[in-house]
Design a protein around this motif. Sequence first.
Motif, PDB file in Angstrom:
ATOM      1  N   ASP A 160       0.961  -1.230  -0.143  1.00 11.23           N
ATOM      2  CA  ASP A 160       0.056  -0.079  -0.074  1.00 11.23           C
ATOM      3  C   ASP A 160       0.745   1.284  -0.030  1.00 11.23           C
ATOM      4  O   ASP A 160       0.134   2.214  -0.067  1.00 11.23           O
ATOM      5  CB  ASP A 160      -1.084  -0.165   1.245  1.00 11.23           C
ATOM      6  N   SER A 161       2.299   1.127  -0.065  1.00 17.16           N
ATOM      7  CA  SER A 161       2.940   2.326   0.039  1.00 17.16           C
ATOM      8  C   SER A 161       4.097   2.098  -0.789  1.00 17.16           C
ATOM      9  O   SER A 161       4.919   1.115  -0.921  1.00 17.16           O
ATOM     10  CB  SER A 161       3.234   2.803   1.233  1.00 17.16           C
ATOM     11  N   GLU A 162       5.090   3.101  -1.387  1.00 14.07           N
ATOM     12  CA  GLU A 162       6.264   3.091  -1.766  1.00 14.07           C
ATOM     13  C   GLU A 162       7.259   2.770  -0.575  1.00 14.07           C
ATOM     14  O   GLU A 162       8.268   1.911  -0.846  1.00 14.07           O
ATOM     15  CB  GLU A 162       6.823   4.548  -2.323  1.00 14.07           C
TER      16      GLU A 162
ATOM     17  N   VAL B 119       7.575  -5.507  -7.082  1.00 15.04           N
ATOM     18  CA  VAL B 119       6.235  -5.519  -6.112  1.00 15.04           C
ATOM     19  C   VAL B 119       5.570  -4.075  -6.492  1.00 15.04           C
ATOM     20  O   VAL B 119       6.518  -3.158  -6.714  1.00 15.04           O
ATOM     21  CB  VAL B 119       6.682  -5.402  -4.568  1.00 15.04           C
ATOM     22  N   VAL B 120       4.317  -3.909  -6.638  1.00 13.46           N
ATOM     23  CA  VAL B 120       3.620  -2.852  -7.003  1.00 13.46           C
ATOM     24  C   VAL B 120       2.844  -2.202  -5.850  1.00 13.46           C
ATOM     25  O   VAL B 120       2.462  -2.929  -4.846  1.00 13.46           O
ATOM     26  CB  VAL B 120       2.685  -3.071  -8.187  1.00 13.46           C
ATOM     27  N   VAL B 121       2.595  -0.793  -6.154  1.00 11.59           N
ATOM     28  CA  VAL B 121       1.763  -0.289  -5.010  1.00 11.59           C
ATOM     29  C   VAL B 121       0.431  -0.182  -5.506  1.00 11.59           C
ATOM     30  O   VAL B 121       0.215   0.475  -6.606  1.00 11.59           O
ATOM     31  CB  VAL B 121       2.266   1.102  -4.613  1.00 11.59           C
ATOM     32  N   GLY B 122      -0.750  -0.786  -4.835  1.00  6.76           N
ATOM     33  CA  GLY B 122      -1.755  -0.562  -5.135  1.00  6.76           C
ATOM     34  C   GLY B 122      -2.449  -1.936  -5.804  1.00  6.76           C
ATOM     35  O   GLY B 122      -1.561  -3.010  -6.112  1.00  6.76           O
ATOM     36  N   THR B 123      -3.708  -2.249  -6.061  1.00  9.83           N
ATOM     37  CA  THR B 123      -4.209  -3.329  -6.342  1.00  9.83           C
ATOM     38  C   THR B 123      -5.280  -3.204  -7.691  1.00  9.83           C
ATOM     39  O   THR B 123      -5.708  -4.065  -8.162  1.00  9.83           O
ATOM     40  CB  THR B 123      -5.079  -4.170  -5.399  1.00  9.83           C
ATOM     41  N   ASP B 124      -5.073  -1.995  -8.536  1.00  9.17           N
ATOM     42  CA  ASP B 124      -5.982  -2.052  -9.537  1.00  9.17           C
ATOM     43  C   ASP B 124      -5.247  -2.557 -10.751  1.00  9.17           C
ATOM     44  O   ASP B 124      -4.149  -2.857 -10.544  1.00  9.17           O
ATOM     45  CB  ASP B 124      -6.214  -0.498  -9.767  1.00  9.17           C
ATOM     46  N   ALA B 125      -5.990  -2.479 -11.900  1.00  8.83           N
ATOM     47  CA  ALA B 125      -5.524  -3.330 -12.815  1.00  8.83           C
ATOM     48  C   ALA B 125      -4.277  -2.696 -13.551  1.00  8.83           C
ATOM     49  O   ALA B 125      -3.438  -3.658 -13.992  1.00  8.83           O
ATOM     50  CB  ALA B 125      -6.509  -3.516 -14.209  1.00  8.83           C
ATOM     51  N   ALA B 126      -4.157  -1.522 -13.487  1.00 11.68           N
ATOM     52  CA  ALA B 126      -2.842  -0.987 -13.955  1.00 11.68           C
ATOM     53  C   ALA B 126      -1.618  -1.303 -13.161  1.00 11.68           C
ATOM     54  O   ALA B 126      -0.492  -1.666 -13.748  1.00 11.68           O
ATOM     55  CB  ALA B 126      -2.986   0.593 -14.267  1.00 11.68           C
TER      56      ALA B 126
END
Length: 364
Positions: free
Chosen positions: A210-212, A235-242
């Motif tokens: 949920d954060s950088e 690892v990415v921040v967020g769970t949206d498609a993008a």
Amino acid sequence: MTQDASGGRSDGEGRWSAREHAHDGEVVGVERVATWAEETRRYRRSPGGWWWLALLLVPAILAALGSAIGGESGGAKAAGSTSSVTSTASTSGTTSSSTSNSPSSTSSDTATSGGSAAGDVSSGVFSISRSGDEVTVAADVPDEAGRTALLEAVKAAVGGAKIVDHVNVVPGAKAASTAAVSSALGSLTNAGDFGLAWDLKSLTAVGNVDSEDAKKSIGAALGAAWPDVRVQNDVVVGTDAAAVCSNLGGQITVALASTKITFQRGSTDVKSTSTGVIKKVASLLAACKDAKVTVTGYTDSSGSKAENLALSKGRATSVGKILTSNGVSSDRITIKGLADADPVANDNAPGGRVANRRVEITVN
């Protein structure tokens, strides 16, 4: 095909076929057809010193060649090495490994110290991934004690999750450090359905935070756990498609590290045990409609360059066809064959040629 000095023909990766016709006393492939007179004279002779020397040396030479060349299936697994936790174990990574790199990570996401030589993490590919309440472990270990130690380390790090055991016992294999595994998984605890994979080139992590700051913390932990290898923090921040599609390359890496894409030696036909992971890659691409990939085939260094270029491209083409048959448009796939370029292992070491016979899938 090329022709050797005795008239045999090579079809890549060191396979040889004999000439089709033989006459009395003519060399055929690597065997000589003797005349009747020569045969009778041979049996009248007493064995000389050279005969006994050959009897002793030939088996030793053949054994050494077999060890160096290896087979496409990799090292033999010890009897009883498959745990009852799951039904199927993955193919040994000393074979040919299948890898992927994501272009989405910036230089700040990559922790590098020293080289990234194969074997810095383990001698074969490995992956640990969580999906819901299941954590799948695919790796090579040298013995049952190593298997128990690795699985216990994973269990301790992921709490009450069900462990799916795809661990192979391969005598002589170098396993990943259990202390490093524990530290890495501890950093990924809050990354949702995470993945951690070593593909003989780099160590890749995927997941959602949920954060950088949380992402940077994971990168730092992985770099500390394995300071001498390249760490790819996808690892990415967020769970949206993008956000999910931004780490597509890392997701493919984890998938291909868990199940190797394999071929028979000198063949472009994908083994049936490898089609499942290619279908999984197709499903990942289905969720990211704009993503395009390059499928690159490789061979070992035996055989001629021209033949191995054709063989490597044929292997990539076979994988591409499975992707298209599972819904990926052909205009999203670029096919390449690079023969023995960019090896991930020593081609002269036992199992090295097997590891270099591989297919990589990278996101453009």
